[in-house]
Scaffold this active site. Structure first.
Site, mmCIF file in Angstrom:
data_model
loop_
_atom_site.group_PDB
_atom_site.id
_atom_site.type_symbol
_atom_site.label_atom_id
_atom_site.label_comp_id
_atom_site.label_asym_id
_atom_site.label_seq_id
_atom_site.Cartn_x
_atom_site.Cartn_y
_atom_site.Cartn_z
ATOM 1 N N ASP A 1 -18.194 -23.096 -0.941
ATOM 2 C CA ASP A 1 -18.373 -24.102 -1.992
ATOM 3 C C ASP A 1 -18.499 -25.483 -1.376
ATOM 4 O O ASP A 1 -18.754 -26.460 -2.089
ATOM 5 C CB ASP A 1 -17.194 -24.065 -2.976
ATOM 6 C CG ASP A 1 -17.420 -23.035 -4.072
ATOM 7 O OD1 ASP A 1 -18.550 -22.525 -4.183
ATOM 8 O OD2 ASP A 1 -16.464 -22.732 -4.816
ATOM 9 N N ASN B 1 -13.581 -15.490 -8.639
ATOM 10 C CA ASN B 1 -12.953 -16.783 -8.379
ATOM 11 C C ASN B 1 -11.436 -16.838 -8.345
ATOM 12 O O ASN B 1 -10.851 -17.863 -8.680
ATOM 13 C CB ASN B 1 -13.482 -17.809 -9.385
ATOM 14 C CG ASN B 1 -14.801 -18.383 -8.910
ATOM 15 O OD1 ASN B 1 -14.952 -18.678 -7.729
ATOM 16 N ND2 ASN B 1 -15.759 -18.516 -9.805
ATOM 17 N N ASP C 1 -17.922 -10.475 3.711
ATOM 18 C CA ASP C 1 -17.587 -9.375 4.606
ATOM 19 C C ASP C 1 -18.694 -8.335 4.603
ATOM 20 O O ASP C 1 -19.587 -8.349 3.759
ATOM 21 C CB ASP C 1 -16.231 -8.764 4.209
ATOM 22 C CG ASP C 1 -16.210 -8.306 2.762
ATOM 23 O OD1 ASP C 1 -16.990 -7.398 2.419
ATOM 24 O OD2 ASP C 1 -15.413 -8.852 1.962
ATOM 25 N N PHE D 1 0.840 -1.206 0.000
ATOM 26 C CA PHE D 1 0.000 0.000 0.000
ATOM 27 C C PHE D 1 0.873 1.253 0.000
ATOM 28 O O PHE D 1 1.796 1.394 0.822
ATOM 29 C CB PHE D 1 -0.872 -0.026 1.255
ATOM 30 C CG PHE D 1 -1.719 1.203 1.478
ATOM 31 C CD1 PHE D 1 -3.018 1.267 0.995
ATOM 32 C CD2 PHE D 1 -1.229 2.278 2.201
ATOM 33 C CE1 PHE D 1 -3.804 2.396 1.217
ATOM 34 C CE2 PHE D 1 -2.010 3.417 2.427
ATOM 35 C CZ PHE D 1 -3.301 3.458 1.934
ATOM 36 N N GLU E 1 -38.215 -39.308 -1.617
ATOM 37 C CA GLU E 1 -37.364 -38.140 -1.344
ATOM 38 C C GLU E 1 -38.011 -36.850 -1.889
ATOM 39 O O GLU E 1 -37.935 -35.795 -1.270
ATOM 40 C CB GLU E 1 -35.982 -38.327 -1.988
ATOM 41 C CG GLU E 1 -35.127 -39.362 -1.292
ATOM 42 C CD GLU E 1 -33.875 -39.730 -2.100
ATOM 43 O OE1 GLU E 1 -32.832 -39.950 -1.471
ATOM 44 O OE2 GLU E 1 -33.955 -39.806 -3.354
ATOM 45 N N TRP F 1 -23.063 -12.797 -8.034
ATOM 46 C CA TRP F 1 -21.853 -12.075 -8.461
ATOM 47 C C TRP F 1 -20.654 -12.803 -7.866
ATOM 48 O O TRP F 1 -20.371 -12.670 -6.695
ATOM 49 C CB TRP F 1 -21.930 -10.642 -7.965
ATOM 50 C CG TRP F 1 -20.786 -9.750 -8.324
ATOM 51 C CD1 TRP F 1 -19.458 -10.001 -8.175
ATOM 52 C CD2 TRP F 1 -20.871 -8.424 -8.873
ATOM 53 N NE1 TRP F 1 -18.712 -8.928 -8.598
ATOM 54 C CE2 TRP F 1 -19.549 -7.946 -9.023
ATOM 55 C CE3 TRP F 1 -21.934 -7.594 -9.249
ATOM 56 C CZ2 TRP F 1 -19.264 -6.679 -9.522
ATOM 57 C CZ3 TRP F 1 -21.644 -6.341 -9.740
ATOM 58 C CH2 TRP F 1 -20.323 -5.889 -9.887
#
Ligand code: GLA
Length: 731
Positions: free
Chosen positions: A549, A481, A535, A281, A615, A478
């Site tokens: 996942d 990956n 978050d 940064f 089921e 959205w």
């Protein structure tokens, strides 16, 4: 009034319902932190600060004869580098001459009703009468740099938010080499940090560690908040548990790099700082320009961690998430990813949706694979137009067919990414993050678009909104990956490359804002390989995030348990998937899978056509039942009755509606045994003297009995069996 300034004592006090936060302006002008903790009425707590002359802890020049006054031992409100405070700092400023020091002195302050805003950044919001703001302006003693500290106070929820603005009022530019959002110095050394670590498909695993001498630091330098560490931590006193003790939840409202760092200093005080991770940064600030840090939320509880979590849940549901869906029942969803991955035809999707529709599914989502040449994960990202082999009549063709079934329709997108094998890359190779003359790091065959660029964002908005305008799309997932690497933007000069990671996040936020405000009727779900960007920043734009996942019900119990400490149940994407589970190979019953998915947004992620009739009937009933419990789960209080990480035999959690009239208790057996001993569990959150009926049972139970003596759990048999109790007050 929750914010009080006493001029004669130069004392700022913030009160919330159960907490007090105090600071004062010292005789030399520094802003000194007095206290943050359980409520203390009307008291100047500056007496806590004791100036003792300690070797190797210097004093500011004007305090040359006042050797006890040291910035290295006094608790600071916003710690800075270079001036003799050697503990974790929040701010490092590099001046035009290369020096790196800044000493902040009180200048002025403002108190006003309502909550401050942060331009371009997500933040807690509140009506005028629900919050108050304190803004304190500090000035460097020697340069014209100002730091404006902002405090937002939501009294009822015991919430204090912090952010700051660094303003260069001088004539020459500066660099910020570090600009964190907040610092808190505590008068104690008996604190622990609870953080949430993980990896792809195993996010937010709770870890509790003592804060000792030396730095305890968690964070991310991945460009996203990450699977590996979550930007939410809890600071608590040793011994604090779900129901007792003091704790502070600290949540960073930001989706990029972060650091949360704590240390016990030489005189056994604990310092905590949080903000954007300083690694990589470097921000260039021209004269008359400023930098805004993202917000940190503090939530205080002195009645244990459970109460803190419920306050955060309420805060996010009422003062962070803006989507209208936070107050509406979200449709029961069916997603095709685990059923088909990239390999599908329109006909197949319609067929899968049809079966879902017969069972009560309300929303069908077409996941990855519908655009460009997206037949595998090495092509297509960036080409946001329908793949005409899979969707001969475009997205509209499929959307219409799904709507004709009486269902809603949704799509998957991954706007921030690009495959080299895409028209977009062929036309704009410079649009991705990469460093000239270096081969970039590749993940899942994809590169990252430079979201700091306006032209990139324009392209994404135009191409994706074209889809949303031509087809009726009710839901969008959205995704994102991979992590950022090779960070370099073709549009910025060399001295500004340290800004790219943050500018990336600002670019993502700008694009999200544009989409969610122009398409408010779409239900947006965030995702990053599951929960890699789970978050508070994302929740400002989207009411839910795909939790992981990992759809294995048993693993999900731990993931959702960890997530619940800092995030409401209504934002955790959770689905029933097929068995044996794709990620673990484990087999659990469809009831147990649904029991776990009910502690989330609830949906299915499988080919429902593969179920047998029995089921299918179970699924039909599950969906009907979910609707019955929906309000209690989504809007109620949440209680963790067991800790699944402690290898207990039962995982148990409970929801109670705000009126304490209804409650749902879910039980999953993690281990079953022959000739099993009896189990019972003490419930929480009921009315002491209310009478409750369990399911359709005839007997009535006093709330105090269920909470103190307990509820009997029947012996459960089989592999990972589960059950739930629906409990209602009988008046
Ligand atoms: C990510 C998501 C999955 C799925 C795939 C598609 O991994 O978390 O749910 O959408 O991408 O590529």
């Amino acid at each position: 009034m929750s914010i009080i300034f006493k001029q004669n004592k130069k004392l700022f006090t913030i009160h919330t319902k159960n907490s007090t936060y105090q600071m004062h302006i010292s005789k030399y002008g520094h802003l000194i932190h007095n206290y943050y903790g359980s409520k203390v009425e009307d008291m100047d707590l500056s007496y806590l600060i004791r100036g003792v002359n300690r070797g190797f802890s210097g004093t500011p020049y004007e305090a040359i004869d006042d050797r006890g006054y040291s910035l290295d031992t006094y608790p600071q409100e916003y710690s800075t580098y270079g001036i003799g405070d050697y503990r974790s700092s929040c701010l490092t400023v590099e001046h035009i001459d290369g020096s790196q020091a800044i000493e902040l002195i009180y200048d002025s302050h403002k108190i006003y009703s309502g909550k401050y805003h942060l331009n371009g950044l997500p933040a807690i919001w509140a009506k005028e009468n629900e919050a108050q703001t304190l803004e304190i302006t500090l000035k460097d003693k020697y340069s014209k740099i100002k730091v404006i500290l902002s405090y937002g106070v939501l009294e009822e929820l015991d919430v204090i938010t912090r952010a700051c603005k660094i303003y260069n009022d001088g004539e020459t530019p500066i660099y910020l080499n570090k600009a964190l959002s907040c610092c808190i110095d505590f008068w104690q050394d008996n604190m622990e940090m609870i953080s949430f670590y993980g990896r792809h498909a195993m996010e937010r695993t709770l870890q509790r560690r003592k804060i000792e001498h030396g730095k305890l630091s968690v964070g991310s330098v991945r460009g996203t908040s990450s699977h590996q560490q979550n930007p939410f931590v809890i600071l608590c006193e040793t011994g604090t548990d779900e129901d007792h003790g003091k704790c502070y939840g600290a949540s960073f409202v930001y989706s990029g790099n972060f650091i949360a760092e704590a240390e016990v200093d030489q005189i056994n005080h604990t310092r905590f700082v949080m903000g954007i991770h300083p690694e990589g940064f470097r921000y260039y600030i021209e004269s008359k320009e400023s930098f805004l840090t993202p917000e940190v939320i503090f939530v205080y509880s002195d009645t244990g961690i459970g109460a803190m979590s419920n306050k955060i849940h309420d805060l996010y549901r009422n003062h962070l998430i803006r989507s209208k869906f936070i107050k509406e029942r979200r449709p029961v969803l069916l997603n095709n990813w685990e059923a088909t991955e990239f390999d599908f035809t329109q006909e197949q999707l319609v067929d899968i949706a049809k079966t879902g529709n017969e069972l009560g599914i309300e929303l069908f989502v077409m996941d990855d694979g519908w655009f460009g040449k997206r037949d595998h994960d090495k092509a297509g990202l960036g080409d946001w137009f329908p793949n005409d082999k899979k969707l001969p009549n475009g997205v509209k063709g499929l959307a219409d067919q799904i709507h004709n079934l009486g269902m809603k329709f949704g799509i998957w997108i991954e706007p921030e990414m690009i495959n080299e094998d895409s028209d977009l890359y062929r036309n704009h190779p410079d649009w991705c993050l990469s460093i000239p003359n270096r081969q970039p790091n590749v993940e899942r065959g994809q590169l990252v678009l430079d979201m700091s660029r306006t032209d990139v964002r324009e392209y994404l908005y135009d191409s994706i909104s074209k889809i949303l305008d031509t087809a009726q799309v009710d839901y969008v997932k959205w995704d994102m990956n991979r992590n950022l690497s090779d960070i370099w933007s073709a549009t910025l000069p060399s001295n500004r490359q340290g800004e790219v990671s943050h500018r990336y996040v600002l670019g993502v936020y700008e694009l999200m804002e544009r989409f969610v405000s122009n398409y408010p009727n779409i239900l947006w779900e965030g995702c990053s390989g599951g929960g890699g960007r789970f978050d508070a920043g994302i929740l400002y734009y989207m009411p839910q995030i795909w939790c992981s996942d990992n759809t294995d019900a048993i693993e999900r119990i731990s993931i959702q348990y960890g997530t619940s400490f800092g995030y409401p149940i209504s934002c955790m994407g959770a689905h029933v998937s097929n068995i044996p589970n794709q990620q673990t190979g484990r087999t659990t019953s469809i009831s147990t899978r649904a029991e776990v998915a009910m502690a989330g947004t609830f949906g299915y992620e499988m080919d429902l056509r593969t179920l047998n009739e029995e089921e299918k009937e179970i699924v039909r009933l599950q969906i009907q039942e979910l609707k019955k419990y929906y309000d209690v789960i989504q809007y109620g209080d949440y209680y963790r009755l067991t800790n699944p990480l402690e290898k207990q035999e039962l995982a148990i959690w409970q929801f109670v509606d705000k009126d304490k009239k209804k409650s749902l208790v879910s039980v999953v057996a993690l281990r079953t045994r022959a000739n099993a001993p009896f189990s019972k569990v003490c419930l929480k959150g009921l009315k002491e003297d209310g009478f409750y009926q369990i399911g359709d049972g005839k007997e009535l139970y006093r709330g105090s009995a269920l909470m103190r003596a307990g509820l009997n759990i029947p012996v459960l048999k089989g592999d990972y069996p589960s059950l739930h109790f629906y409990i209602r007050e009988v008046e």
